[in-house]
Design an enzyme around this catalytic site. Structure first.
Site, PDB file in Angstrom:
ATOM      1  N   TYR A  14     -37.993  -2.288 -35.243  1.00  0.00           N
ATOM      2  CA  TYR A  14     -36.952  -2.916 -36.070  1.00  0.00           C
ATOM      3  C   TYR A  14     -36.879  -4.426 -35.816  1.00  0.00           C
ATOM      4  CZ  TYR A  14     -35.283   1.970 -36.342  1.00  0.00           C
ATOM      5  OH  TYR A  14     -35.182   3.323 -36.494  1.00  0.00           O
ATOM      6  N   ASP A  36     -28.470   2.584 -31.979  1.00  0.00           N
ATOM      7  CA  ASP A  36     -29.850   3.061 -32.127  1.00  0.00           C
ATOM      8  C   ASP A  36     -30.740   1.960 -32.699  1.00  0.00           C
ATOM      9  OD1 ASP A  36     -31.680   5.647 -32.345  1.00  0.00           O
ATOM     10  OD2 ASP A  36     -32.024   4.427 -34.130  1.00  0.00           O
ATOM     11  N   HIS A  78     -41.423   7.126 -31.138  1.00  0.00           N
ATOM     12  CA  HIS A  78     -40.962   6.983 -32.534  1.00  0.00           C
ATOM     13  C   HIS A  78     -41.636   7.977 -33.487  1.00  0.00           C
ATOM     14  CE1 HIS A  78     -39.057   3.561 -35.082  1.00  0.00           C
ATOM     15  NE2 HIS A  78     -38.964   4.692 -35.741  1.00  0.00           N
ATOM     16  N   LYS A 111     -37.075   2.684 -29.136  1.00  0.00           N
ATOM     17  CA  LYS A 111     -38.217   3.586 -29.385  1.00  0.00           C
ATOM     18  C   LYS A 111     -39.552   2.871 -29.212  1.00  0.00           C
ATOM     19  CE  LYS A 111     -35.278   5.512 -33.002  1.00  0.00           C
ATOM     20  NZ  LYS A 111     -34.674   4.358 -33.669  1.00  0.00           N
TER      21      LYS A 111
HETATM   22  P1  NDP Z   1     -28.643   5.661 -43.816  1.00  0.00           P
HETATM   23  O1  NDP Z   1     -28.756   7.003 -44.441  1.00  0.00           O
HETATM   24  O2  NDP Z   1     -27.812   5.478 -42.614  1.00  0.00           O
HETATM   25  O3  NDP Z   1     -28.177   4.676 -44.976  1.00  0.00           O
HETATM   26  C1  NDP Z   1     -28.027   3.294 -44.778  1.00  0.00           C
HETATM   27  C2  NDP Z   1     -27.764   2.642 -46.154  1.00  0.00           C
HETATM   28  O4  NDP Z   1     -26.524   3.126 -46.688  1.00  0.00           O
HETATM   29  C3  NDP Z   1     -27.648   1.151 -46.071  1.00  0.00           C
HETATM   30  O5  NDP Z   1     -28.220   0.606 -47.258  1.00  0.00           O
HETATM   31  C4  NDP Z   1     -26.152   0.882 -46.048  1.00  0.00           C
HETATM   32  O6  NDP Z   1     -25.861  -0.363 -46.624  1.00  0.00           O
HETATM   33  C5  NDP Z   1     -25.610   2.030 -46.879  1.00  0.00           C
HETATM   34  N1  NDP Z   1     -24.295   2.502 -46.429  1.00  0.00           N
HETATM   35  C6  NDP Z   1     -23.885   2.695 -45.160  1.00  0.00           C
HETATM   36  N2  NDP Z   1     -22.630   3.193 -45.130  1.00  0.00           N
HETATM   37  C7  NDP Z   1     -22.230   3.313 -46.421  1.00  0.00           C
HETATM   38  C8  NDP Z   1     -21.041   3.776 -47.030  1.00  0.00           C
HETATM   39  N3  NDP Z   1     -20.015   4.209 -46.322  1.00  0.00           N
HETATM   40  N4  NDP Z   1     -20.978   3.741 -48.392  1.00  0.00           N
HETATM   41  C9  NDP Z   1     -22.011   3.284 -49.134  1.00  0.00           C
HETATM   42  N5  NDP Z   1     -23.178   2.856 -48.607  1.00  0.00           N
HETATM   43  C10 NDP Z   1     -23.291   2.863 -47.262  1.00  0.00           C
HETATM   44  O7  NDP Z   1     -30.155   5.154 -43.575  1.00  0.00           O
HETATM   45  P2  NDP Z   1     -31.064   4.642 -42.395  1.00  0.00           P
HETATM   46  O8  NDP Z   1     -32.458   4.944 -42.804  1.00  0.00           O
HETATM   47  O9  NDP Z   1     -30.732   3.257 -42.020  1.00  0.00           O
HETATM   48  O10 NDP Z   1     -30.754   5.632 -41.156  1.00  0.00           O
HETATM   49  C11 NDP Z   1     -29.796   5.360 -40.161  1.00  0.00           C
HETATM   50  C12 NDP Z   1     -30.452   4.969 -38.841  1.00  0.00           C
HETATM   51  O11 NDP Z   1     -31.350   5.967 -38.389  1.00  0.00           O
HETATM   52  C13 NDP Z   1     -31.343   3.714 -38.931  1.00  0.00           C
HETATM   53  O12 NDP Z   1     -30.593   2.523 -39.027  1.00  0.00           O
HETATM   54  C14 NDP Z   1     -32.149   3.866 -37.682  1.00  0.00           C
HETATM   55  O13 NDP Z   1     -31.398   3.479 -36.551  1.00  0.00           O
HETATM   56  C15 NDP Z   1     -32.428   5.364 -37.674  1.00  0.00           C
HETATM   57  N6  NDP Z   1     -33.717   5.703 -38.325  1.00  0.00           N
HETATM   58  C16 NDP Z   1     -34.718   6.248 -37.540  1.00  0.00           C
HETATM   59  C17 NDP Z   1     -35.949   6.560 -38.074  1.00  0.00           C
HETATM   60  C18 NDP Z   1     -37.002   7.143 -37.201  1.00  0.00           C
HETATM   61  O14 NDP Z   1     -38.160   7.259 -37.635  1.00  0.00           O
HETATM   62  N7  NDP Z   1     -36.691   7.537 -35.974  1.00  0.00           N
HETATM   63  C19 NDP Z   1     -36.262   6.343 -39.501  1.00  0.00           C
HETATM   64  C20 NDP Z   1     -35.137   5.824 -40.257  1.00  0.00           C
HETATM   65  C21 NDP Z   1     -33.930   5.539 -39.672  1.00  0.00           C
HETATM   66  P3  NDP Z   1     -24.924  -1.474 -45.888  1.00  0.00           P
HETATM   67  O15 NDP Z   1     -25.585  -1.837 -44.611  1.00  0.00           O
HETATM   68  O16 NDP Z   1     -24.878  -2.593 -46.868  1.00  0.00           O
HETATM   69  O17 NDP Z   1     -23.584  -0.827 -45.695  1.00  0.00           O
END
Ligand code: NDP
Length: 262
Positions: A41, A36, A99, A66
């Site tokens: 991004y 995704d 988006h 998006k």
């Molecule tokens: P998430 O809820 O997926 O959290 C991501 C964070 O959690 C990162 O800092 C990551 O750090 C950390 N993390 C991941 N796995 C673990 C784990 N197992 N244990 C501890 N920490 C962890 O947040 P996002 O906002 O990134 O949402 C996911 C995806 O959704 C986005 O990447 C995007 O593709 C989409 N999205 C879409 C939006 C929209 O408006 N349509 C808005 C926001 C997100 P690290 O990388 O260091 O592991």
């Protein structure tokens, strides 16, 4: 008729180039099949490169990108799609999403997405951050209904009415920020359930979305956590624990709130 994986990798905040390429490549290597991204991004090039270089067949990978807010409008939307396709350097996109439901623009933009689908340039079209009023309005003018609505969704933002509405209209709900970006990992109920199943808080949050038949796209650029997040298919959460998790709802958001957009 399009099939979409229930589980995938989100790549928000990953730098284009090495960071995103390494993460996508590793995820594909260990079995992820949904990626995704979004034009906002600014890492579509790296995502595309990792996909093209992967030994996994393109047809087995489901790519979402998006349309950004400044690209709304019929002509602009078609141009934005072309730009994303070029950056990804792929023959097609699996799912193209609006988006954000930009005021006064989203109807015209949806018409453009319908033509992209008709032209065979993407396999499915959908929306993101559409709340009930936006969806009801869309159902009034759409010739083609959205295949997916991607919204923030977690036990702490359990949007049950929205999920029910989507299920009733054959719109697949997709959960973004499913891990609450780590902000709720210490919640007592979540920790006690994680202990019970010998899983991590992150794995319980991902499994909770899957139990609700919601597509889920946790983001991680760390190989260990990419692996940990995928290790959720060897258990299920019992009904009584699902209820406890459902009851954690407190309308908690880590991302933007689309409810006030008219
Ligand atoms: P998430 O809820 O997926 O959290 C991501 C964070 O959690 C990162 O800092 C990551 O750090 C950390 N993390 C991941 N796995 C673990 C784990 N197992 N244990 C501890 N920490 C962890 O947040 P996002 O906002 O990134 O949402 C996911 C995806 O959704 C986005 O990447 C995007 O593709 C989409 N999205 C879409 C939006 C929209 O408006 N349509 C808005 C926001 C997100 P690290 O990388 O260091 O592991």
């Amino acid at each position: 008729g399009i099939r979409m994986p229930y589980f995938g990798l989100g790549v928000y905040l990953m730098n284009d180039g090495k960071e995103v390429q390494t993460a996508v490549q590793y995820a594909l290597d260990i079995g992820y099949r949904l990626i995704d991204t979004a034009s906002a991004y600014d890492n579509e090039s790296g995502v595309g490169k990792a996909i093209r270089q992967s030994t996994v067949e393109r047809s087995e990978i489901f790519v979402t990108t998006k349309l950004w807010n400044s690209d709304h409008g019929y002509d602009k939307a078609r141009k934005a799609f072309e730009k994303s396709l070029k950056k990804l350097d792929l023959d097609y996109i699996d799912l193209y999403l609006i988006h954000w439901p930009v005021k006064n623009k989203r109807k015209e933009t949806w018409r453009a997405l319908e033509t992209l689908l008709d032209d065979g340039l993407c396999r499915a079209i959908g929306v993101s951050n559409y709340m009930l009023p936006h969806l009801r309005e869309l159902l009034d003018y759409a010739a083609i209904l959205p295949a997916v609505n991607q919204v923030e969704f977690s036990p702490f933002l359990y949007q049950k009415d929205l999920l029910d509405f989507c299920n009733n209209h054959n719109i697949q709900l997709e959960a973004y920020s499913p891990l609450t970006r780590g902000k709720k990992f210490n919640n007592e109920v979540l920790v006690s359930i994680a202990d019970k199943y010998k899983k991590t808080a992150a794995q319980i949050l991902i499994r909770w979305a899957l139990e609700h038949q919601v597509v889920v796209i946790p983001k991680s650029s760390n190989p260990d956590r990419i692996e940990e997040n995928a290790d959720v298919f060897d258990f299920s959460i019992e009904d009584q624990d699902m209820e406890k998790l459902d009851n954690l709802n407190e309308d908690f958001r880590v991302s933007w709130n689309p409810t006030s957009v008219v």
